[in-house]
Design a protein around this motif. Structure first.
Motif, PDB file in Angstrom:
ATOM      1  N   MET A 245       0.818  -1.092   0.000  1.00 17.44           N
ATOM      2  CA  MET A 245       0.000   0.000   0.000  1.00 17.44           C
ATOM      3  C   MET A 245       0.792   1.057   0.000  1.00 17.44           C
ATOM      4  SD  MET A 245      -3.251  -1.178   0.786  1.00 17.44           S
ATOM      5  CE  MET A 245      -3.974  -0.032   0.763  1.00 17.44           C
ATOM      6  N   THR A 246       1.599   0.765   2.336  1.00 17.81           N
ATOM      7  CA  THR A 246       2.696   1.034   3.016  1.00 17.81           C
ATOM      8  C   THR A 246       2.314   1.860   3.975  1.00 17.81           C
ATOM      9  OG1 THR A 246       4.009   2.299   3.353  1.00 17.81           O
ATOM     10  CG2 THR A 246       3.603   1.823   2.767  1.00 17.81           C
TER      11      THR A 246
ATOM     12  N   ALA B 268      -1.618   5.157  -4.372  1.00 19.18           N
ATOM     13  CA  ALA B 268      -0.527   5.999  -3.878  1.00 19.18           C
ATOM     14  C   ALA B 268       0.041   6.896  -4.970  1.00 19.18           C
ATOM     15  CB  ALA B 268       0.572   5.119  -3.279  1.00 19.18           C
ATOM     16  N   ASP B 269       0.235   6.359  -6.167  1.00 19.33           N
ATOM     17  CA  ASP B 269       0.796   7.170  -7.252  1.00 19.33           C
ATOM     18  C   ASP B 269      -0.124   8.329  -7.610  1.00 19.33           C
ATOM     19  OD1 ASP B 269       3.023   5.583  -7.387  1.00 19.33           O
ATOM     20  OD2 ASP B 269       2.302   4.362  -9.056  1.00 19.33           O
ATOM     21  N   GLN B 270      -1.427   8.084  -7.654  1.00 14.45           N
ATOM     22  CA  GLN B 270      -2.383   9.138  -7.959  1.00 14.45           C
ATOM     23  C   GLN B 270      -2.411  10.198  -6.862  1.00 14.45           C
ATOM     24  OE1 GLN B 270      -5.524   6.059  -8.578  1.00 14.45           O
ATOM     25  NE2 GLN B 270      -6.135   7.330 -10.297  1.00 14.45           N
ATOM     26  N   GLN B 271      -2.342   9.762  -5.618  1.00 12.28           N
ATOM     27  CA  GLN B 271      -2.350  10.706  -4.500  1.00 12.28           C
ATOM     28  C   GLN B 271      -1.099  11.588  -4.533  1.00 12.28           C
ATOM     29  OE1 GLN B 271      -2.779   8.251  -1.014  1.00 12.28           O
ATOM     30  NE2 GLN B 271      -4.630   7.289  -1.826  1.00 12.28           N
ATOM     31  N   ARG B 272       0.033  10.967  -4.822  1.00 15.73           N
ATOM     32  CA  ARG B 272       1.274  11.743  -4.920  1.00 15.73           C
ATOM     33  C   ARG B 272       1.157  12.799  -6.006  1.00 15.73           C
ATOM     34  NH1 ARG B 272       5.021  10.675  -8.645  1.00 15.73           N
ATOM     35  NH2 ARG B 272       7.042  11.743  -8.490  1.00 15.73           N
ATOM     36  N   SER B 273       0.640  12.430  -7.165  1.00 15.11           N
ATOM     37  CA  SER B 273       0.491  13.383  -8.265  1.00 15.11           C
ATOM     38  C   SER B 273      -0.465  14.509  -7.890  1.00 15.11           C
ATOM     39  CB  SER B 273      -0.027  12.661  -9.519  1.00 15.11           C
ATOM     40  OG  SER B 273       0.915  11.705  -9.970  1.00 15.11           O
TER      41      SER B 273
ATOM     42  N   LYS C 285       2.397  -7.823  -8.555  1.00 16.00           N
ATOM     43  CA  LYS C 285       1.858  -7.023  -9.649  1.00 16.00           C
ATOM     44  C   LYS C 285       2.776  -5.833  -9.889  1.00 16.00           C
ATOM     45  CE  LYS C 285      -2.321  -4.351 -10.729  1.00 16.00           C
ATOM     46  NZ  LYS C 285      -3.675  -3.951 -10.229  1.00 16.00           N
ATOM     47  N   GLN C 286       2.754  -5.260 -11.099  1.00 16.60           N
ATOM     48  CA  GLN C 286       3.650  -4.143 -11.411  1.00 16.60           C
ATOM     49  C   GLN C 286       3.121  -2.846 -10.795  1.00 16.60           C
ATOM     50  OE1 GLN C 286       4.935  -3.973 -15.494  1.00 16.60           O
ATOM     51  NE2 GLN C 286       5.817  -1.945 -15.267  1.00 16.60           N
ATOM     52  N   TYR C 287       3.394  -2.683  -9.504  1.00 18.39           N
ATOM     53  CA  TYR C 287       3.031  -1.482  -8.744  1.00 18.39           C
ATOM     54  C   TYR C 287       3.943  -1.444  -7.528  1.00 18.39           C
ATOM     55  CZ  TYR C 287       0.578  -3.871  -4.920  1.00 18.39           C
ATOM     56  OH  TYR C 287       0.291  -4.631  -3.814  1.00 18.39           O
ATOM     57  N   GLU C 288       3.656  -0.588  -6.542  1.00 22.72           N
ATOM     58  CA  GLU C 288       4.585  -0.409  -5.431  1.00 22.72           C
ATOM     59  C   GLU C 288       4.815  -1.687  -4.625  1.00 22.72           C
ATOM     60  OE1 GLU C 288       7.397   1.709  -3.285  1.00 22.72           O
ATOM     61  OE2 GLU C 288       6.376   2.177  -5.185  1.00 22.72           O
ATOM     62  N   GLY C 289       3.831  -2.566  -4.596  1.00 21.80           N
ATOM     63  CA  GLY C 289       4.025  -3.824  -3.881  1.00 21.80           C
ATOM     64  C   GLY C 289       5.189  -4.628  -4.435  1.00 21.80           C
ATOM     65  N   LEU C 290       5.402  -4.577  -5.736  1.00 18.86           N
ATOM     66  CA  LEU C 290       6.537  -5.272  -6.341  1.00 18.86           C
ATOM     67  C   LEU C 290       7.846  -4.628  -5.900  1.00 18.86           C
ATOM     68  CD1 LEU C 290       7.775  -7.333  -8.241  1.00 18.86           C
ATOM     69  CD2 LEU C 290       7.302  -5.793 -10.150  1.00 18.86           C
ATOM     70  N   THR C 291       7.868  -3.305  -5.801  1.00 20.54           N
ATOM     71  CA  THR C 291       9.066  -2.615  -5.316  1.00 20.54           C
ATOM     72  C   THR C 291       9.404  -3.056  -3.897  1.00 20.54           C
ATOM     73  OG1 THR C 291       8.660  -0.674  -6.692  1.00 20.54           O
ATOM     74  CG2 THR C 291      10.059  -0.360  -4.754  1.00 20.54           C
ATOM     75  N   VAL C 292       8.395  -3.140  -3.047  1.00 23.84           N
ATOM     76  CA  VAL C 292       8.603  -3.548  -1.655  1.00 23.84           C
ATOM     77  C   VAL C 292       9.175  -4.957  -1.585  1.00 23.84           C
ATOM     78  CG1 VAL C 292       7.401  -4.162   0.473  1.00 23.84           C
ATOM     79  CG2 VAL C 292       6.889  -1.992  -0.660  1.00 23.84           C
ATOM     80  N   ASN C 293       8.575  -5.898  -2.304  1.00 24.74           N
ATOM     81  CA  ASN C 293       9.067  -7.279  -2.286  1.00 24.74           C
ATOM     82  C   ASN C 293      10.480  -7.377  -2.829  1.00 24.74           C
ATOM     83  OD1 ASN C 293       6.929  -9.691  -1.704  1.00 24.74           O
ATOM     84  ND2 ASN C 293       5.859  -7.827  -2.335  1.00 24.74           N
ATOM     85  N   THR C 294      10.789  -6.575  -3.840  1.00 27.50           N
ATOM     86  CA  THR C 294      12.129  -6.591  -4.426  1.00 27.50           C
ATOM     87  C   THR C 294      13.155  -6.028  -3.455  1.00 27.50           C
ATOM     88  OG1 THR C 294      11.195  -6.347  -6.646  1.00 27.50           O
ATOM     89  CG2 THR C 294      13.523  -5.804  -6.367  1.00 27.50           C
ATOM     90  N   VAL C 295      12.828  -4.915  -2.814  1.00 20.80           N
ATOM     91  CA  VAL C 295      13.769  -4.306  -1.866  1.00 20.80           C
ATOM     92  C   VAL C 295      14.001  -5.230  -0.677  1.00 20.80           C
ATOM     93  CG1 VAL C 295      14.118  -2.377  -0.272  1.00 20.80           C
ATOM     94  CG2 VAL C 295      13.255  -1.944  -2.584  1.00 20.80           C
TER      95      VAL C 295
END
Length: 476
Positions: free
Chosen positions: A1-2, A92-97, A223-233
């Motif tokens: 989410m995060t 999250a991406d939409q909120q940031r924008s 999935k190709q979104y922030e959750g993938l970044t978290v799992n990768t990190v």
């Protein structure tokens, strides 16, 4: 989410007399009497303190809104000190924008923004949020915040926010399925499981899913979104791969990246991941676990409460994530364009107080203060607790009914809180950089291509990712 500081001339809000003192910064006197709520027309014209935030994912009845209402009750005599919560739609991406656009253009008047912890460097570097007064940085009250969580508020040695609610990866599992297979895992709250233990358990269970309807070893968010970044990190951190230094400069290499990518692919292959994980976000992975399509689940703290209504009679339990777990969460910051920053900081101090943090924990968020996880934790504000109680009463009543999952009572809840507190003290951050938006998109693109390749080649993927990340962290 995060996951605002206070003022040297102000005591913590909470008593009626505090209202007049808070207004001392914008008025001529502070007497503590009823007449102090009578402000000049200029002060009254300021309107409410506007807080912009993402949606509440806990399903708790919006504890954030309840905390805002508690603040408003405590300052009922002043129009200038009333606060208003604006919830931004989308992910999250939409909120940031939305926030970037609003603050850069001045199209929306926000005084406080609830920022994802990864956005702090970007918003600070752009001058969109104000650093906390230096005199208050490192104050005794700040020392109660979990150190690694408080570190997310800092950019270039200045604190720009106060931790509001935090997050950390946890491992949920089906104890009944492990017991039925005679798998013995240390289930004490202090147990530190390893990925090798998880792989061994999955092998013993004989799981090798091909289709989504088959039971898998574990599931997560690939999935190709922030959750993938978290799992990768998390996989990178377990392999000892650090992408940036403390100043946001790229510090890795193709060789290091290959180690991290290999670790991620091991989790997918040896862990016998649910095939649907490649298209799963938080909601989909939670559903797959709840419906029995995975024995283990990597998810966030709010899943603990969500599973209670999803699992029915099926038992579930939680432990710390094997290896490294990534921090998530949001921090409260005062916008650089706020017309009444002092009042905004006072509101932030209230929203991140020990009592407010306990309310957040009770509602399903992870609290940011160490004291909240201890035996001397202050209780949630009574009226906020009462507003949240309907859901709590229902859960408590259900715990006494026949067929309720074993171990989901007070003892299990206490063990969960100990596990959560311990996990937060050792969690790792995603890269700290003002170019985080570009970084996460590049990482997701390259990693997703690797995960969906028929014959993944990590050496080649690492070379390409290394070149792309060097460009990103250089701001190109």
């Amino acid at each position: 989410m995060t996951h605002g500081g206070r003022h040297t001339s102000r005591r913590r809000p909470g008593r009626a007399v505090t209202l007049g003192c808070l207004l001392a910064l914008v008025s001529a006197a502070c007497t503590g009497g009823p007449e102090d709520t009578q402000q000049s027309g200029q002060d009254e014209d300021r309107g409410p303190i506007v807080v912009a935030s993402g949606l509440d994912v806990t399903g708790s009845g919006s504890v954030r809104q309840q905390l805002i209402e508690e603040w408003n009750r405590r300052h009922a005599g002043s129009k200038a000190l009333q606060a208003k919560l604006v919830e931004l739609p989308g992910g999250a991406d939409q909120q940031r924008s939305q926030l970037l656009g609003a603050l850069q253009s001045g199209s929306a008047r926000y005084d406080v923004v609830n920022l994802d912890i990864t956005w702090i460097p970007e918003f600070a570097e752009a001058g969109l949020i104000s650093p906390l007064p230096v005199a208050k940085t490192g104050a005794a009250d700040d020392a109660d915040f979990i150190r690694r969580v408080h570190d997310t508020t800092v950019w270039k040695n200045r604190s720009y926010a106060r931790p509001f609610n935090t997050d950390v990866g946890l491992l949920y599992y089906r104890p009944d399925l492990l017991t039925n297979a005679d798998i013995e895992l240390d289930r004490q709250p202090t147990a530190n499981w390893t990925w090798d233990q998880l792989y061994s358990s999955v092998k013993t269970l004989g799981l090798n899913p091909v289709r989504r309807d088959e039971r898998a070893g574990w599931t997560t968010q690939l999935k190709q979104y922030e959750g993938l970044t978290v799992n990768t990190v998390e996989a990178f951190a377990d392999a000892g791969v650090e992408l940036t230094d403390s100043q946001g400069r790229y510090s890795s290499s193709a060789g290091e990246l290959k180690k991290g990518l290999d670790a991620l692919l091991d989790r997918v292959a040896q862990g016998r991941v649910q095939p649907a994980a490649i298209t799963s976000d938080e909601t989909a992975s939670l559903t797959d676990f709840a419906e029995g399509r995975a024995v283990f689940l990597r998810h966030w703290p709010y899943a603990y409460g969500a599973l209670e209504s999803l699992m029915g009679e099926k038992p579930y339990a939680v432990n710390r994530l094997p290896g490294k777990a990534v921090l998530g969460g949001q921090n409260l910051a005062v916008t650089a364009g706020s017309a009444h920053a002092d009042d905004a900081r006072a509101l932030i101090t209230f929203l991140t107080s020990r009592e407010s943090e306990r309310c957040l924990l009770d509602a399903g968020f992870a609290a940011t203060r160490a004291s909240v996880y201890g035996s001397t934790a202050k209780p949630c504000w009574p009226r906020v607790a009462a507003a949240l109680r309907p859901a709590g009463d229902a859960a408590e009543a259900a715990a006494t009914e026949k067929g309720t999952p074993k171990g989901q009572g007070p003892e299990a809840r206490a063990a969960y809180i100990r596990i959560l507190g311990a996990a937060l003290t050792e969690a790792v951050q995603r890269p700290r950089t003002p170019y985080y938006g570009a970084f996460t998109q590049v990482l997701q693109s390259h990693v997703y291509a690797l995960l969906t390749a028929k014959r993944p080649e990590t050496a080649e993927a690492a070379e390409e990712l290394d070149a792309a990340l060097r460009e990103v962290f250089a701001g190109r």
